[in-house]
Design a protein around this motif. Structure first.
Motif, mmCIF file in Angstrom:
data_model
loop_
_atom_site.group_PDB
_atom_site.id
_atom_site.type_symbol
_atom_site.label_atom_id
_atom_site.label_comp_id
_atom_site.label_asym_id
_atom_site.label_seq_id
_atom_site.Cartn_x
_atom_site.Cartn_y
_atom_site.Cartn_z
ATOM 1 N N UNK A 1 6.247 -8.816 -1.382
ATOM 2 C CA UNK A 1 5.643 -7.568 -1.815
ATOM 3 C C UNK A 1 6.542 -6.390 -1.478
ATOM 4 N N UNK A 2 6.635 -5.446 -2.374
ATOM 5 C CA UNK A 2 7.276 -4.166 -2.083
ATOM 6 C C UNK A 2 6.248 -3.283 -1.373
ATOM 7 N N UNK A 3 6.715 -2.164 -0.853
ATOM 8 C CA UNK A 3 5.788 -1.202 -0.244
ATOM 9 C C UNK A 3 4.799 -0.702 -1.295
ATOM 10 N N UNK A 4 5.268 -0.574 -2.548
ATOM 11 C CA UNK A 4 4.393 -0.105 -3.629
ATOM 12 C C UNK A 4 3.259 -1.097 -3.901
ATOM 13 N N UNK A 5 3.572 -2.385 -3.849
ATOM 14 C CA UNK A 5 2.529 -3.402 -4.074
ATOM 15 C C UNK A 5 1.523 -3.388 -2.931
ATOM 16 N N UNK A 6 2.005 -3.303 -1.693
ATOM 17 C CA UNK A 6 1.091 -3.232 -0.551
ATOM 18 C C UNK A 6 0.245 -1.969 -0.647
ATOM 19 N N UNK A 7 0.849 -0.874 -1.060
ATOM 20 C CA UNK A 7 0.101 0.378 -1.215
ATOM 21 C C UNK A 7 -1.006 0.220 -2.263
ATOM 22 N N UNK A 8 -0.672 -0.394 -3.380
ATOM 23 C CA UNK A 8 -1.663 -0.588 -4.451
ATOM 24 C C UNK A 8 -2.818 -1.471 -3.975
ATOM 25 N N UNK A 9 -2.486 -2.539 -3.250
ATOM 26 C CA UNK A 9 -3.518 -3.481 -2.801
ATOM 27 C C UNK A 9 -4.358 -2.953 -1.647
ATOM 28 N N UNK A 10 -3.803 -2.037 -0.858
ATOM 29 C CA UNK A 10 -4.503 -1.558 0.334
ATOM 30 C C UNK A 10 -5.105 -0.166 0.185
ATOM 31 N N UNK A 11 -4.536 0.631 -0.705
ATOM 32 C CA UNK A 11 -4.983 2.021 -0.811
ATOM 33 C C UNK A 11 -4.284 2.949 0.174
ATOM 34 N N UNK A 12 -3.368 2.403 0.977
ATOM 35 C CA UNK A 12 -2.563 3.207 1.894
ATOM 36 C C UNK A 12 -1.293 3.602 1.147
ATOM 37 N N UNK A 13 -0.897 4.856 1.239
ATOM 38 C CA UNK A 13 0.254 5.339 0.486
ATOM 39 C C UNK A 13 1.554 4.619 0.824
ATOM 40 N N UNK B 1 5.708 3.901 8.616
ATOM 41 C CA UNK B 1 5.307 2.960 9.672
ATOM 42 C C UNK B 1 6.422 1.946 9.936
ATOM 43 N N UNK B 2 7.057 1.465 8.884
ATOM 44 C CA UNK B 2 8.075 0.428 9.017
ATOM 45 C C UNK B 2 9.399 0.939 9.587
ATOM 46 N N UNK B 3 9.636 2.229 9.567
ATOM 47 C CA UNK B 3 10.886 2.782 10.084
ATOM 48 C C UNK B 3 10.978 2.701 11.603
ATOM 49 N N UNK B 4 9.854 2.642 12.263
ATOM 50 C CA UNK B 4 9.852 2.589 13.719
ATOM 51 C C UNK B 4 9.869 1.164 14.224
ATOM 52 N N UNK B 5 9.572 1.038 15.485
ATOM 53 C CA UNK B 5 9.408 -0.294 16.081
ATOM 54 C C UNK B 5 8.167 -0.255 16.952
ATOM 55 N N UNK B 6 7.618 -1.418 17.197
ATOM 56 C CA UNK B 6 6.376 -1.485 17.958
ATOM 57 C C UNK B 6 5.195 -1.072 17.096
ATOM 58 N N UNK B 7 4.114 -0.689 17.740
ATOM 59 C CA UNK B 7 2.915 -0.276 17.018
ATOM 60 C C UNK B 7 3.137 1.133 16.479
ATOM 61 N N UNK B 8 3.003 1.312 15.160
ATOM 62 C CA UNK B 8 3.281 2.631 14.571
ATOM 63 C C UNK B 8 2.332 3.705 15.087
ATOM 64 N N UNK B 9 2.876 4.903 15.250
ATOM 65 C CA UNK B 9 2.035 6.055 15.529
ATOM 66 C C UNK B 9 1.445 6.476 14.204
ATOM 67 N N UNK B 10 0.167 6.348 14.086
ATOM 68 C CA UNK B 10 -0.445 6.694 12.812
ATOM 69 C C UNK B 10 -1.940 6.512 12.873
ATOM 70 N N UNK B 11 -2.558 6.639 11.754
ATOM 71 C CA UNK B 11 -3.986 6.511 11.613
ATOM 72 C C UNK B 11 -4.401 5.057 11.869
#
Length: 79
Positions: free
Chosen positions: A16-28, A35-45
């Motif tokens: 899956x691309x990020x676009x496919x995951x975004x479409x399937x999850x509703x997360x942009x 989120x993927x640029x970091x390491x460990x648990x992402x700082x985010x919602x």
């Protein structure tokens, strides 16, 4: 919770691309890439991370290990 490495690994296993995951999850897609640029648990919602986790699990991903020390993912193919 899931780590950045687990999100990337899960997408790779699914092809899956990020676009496919975004479409399937509703997360942009931009949020997923951030989120993927970091390491460990992402700082985010937290809700967004839970939605990503649930979406990936519904597609056959099993998250293994501790997300901070030995994050892993497995693809369970349903036949």
């Amino acid at each position: 919770m899931i780590s950045s490495e687990q999100i990337k690994g899960a997408r790779a296993l699914l092809g899956w691309s990020a676009a496919i995951l975004a479409k399937n999850s509703g997360v942009g897609a931009t949020t997923i890439r951030r989120y993927e640029m970091g390491s460990g648990i992402p700082n985010g919602n937290v809700q967004s991370l839970l939605v990503l986790k649930t979406t990936l699990e519904a597609a056959g991903i099993e998250f293994t290990g501790d997300p901070l020390r030995n994050p892993g993912v497995t693809l369970n193919l349903r036949g």
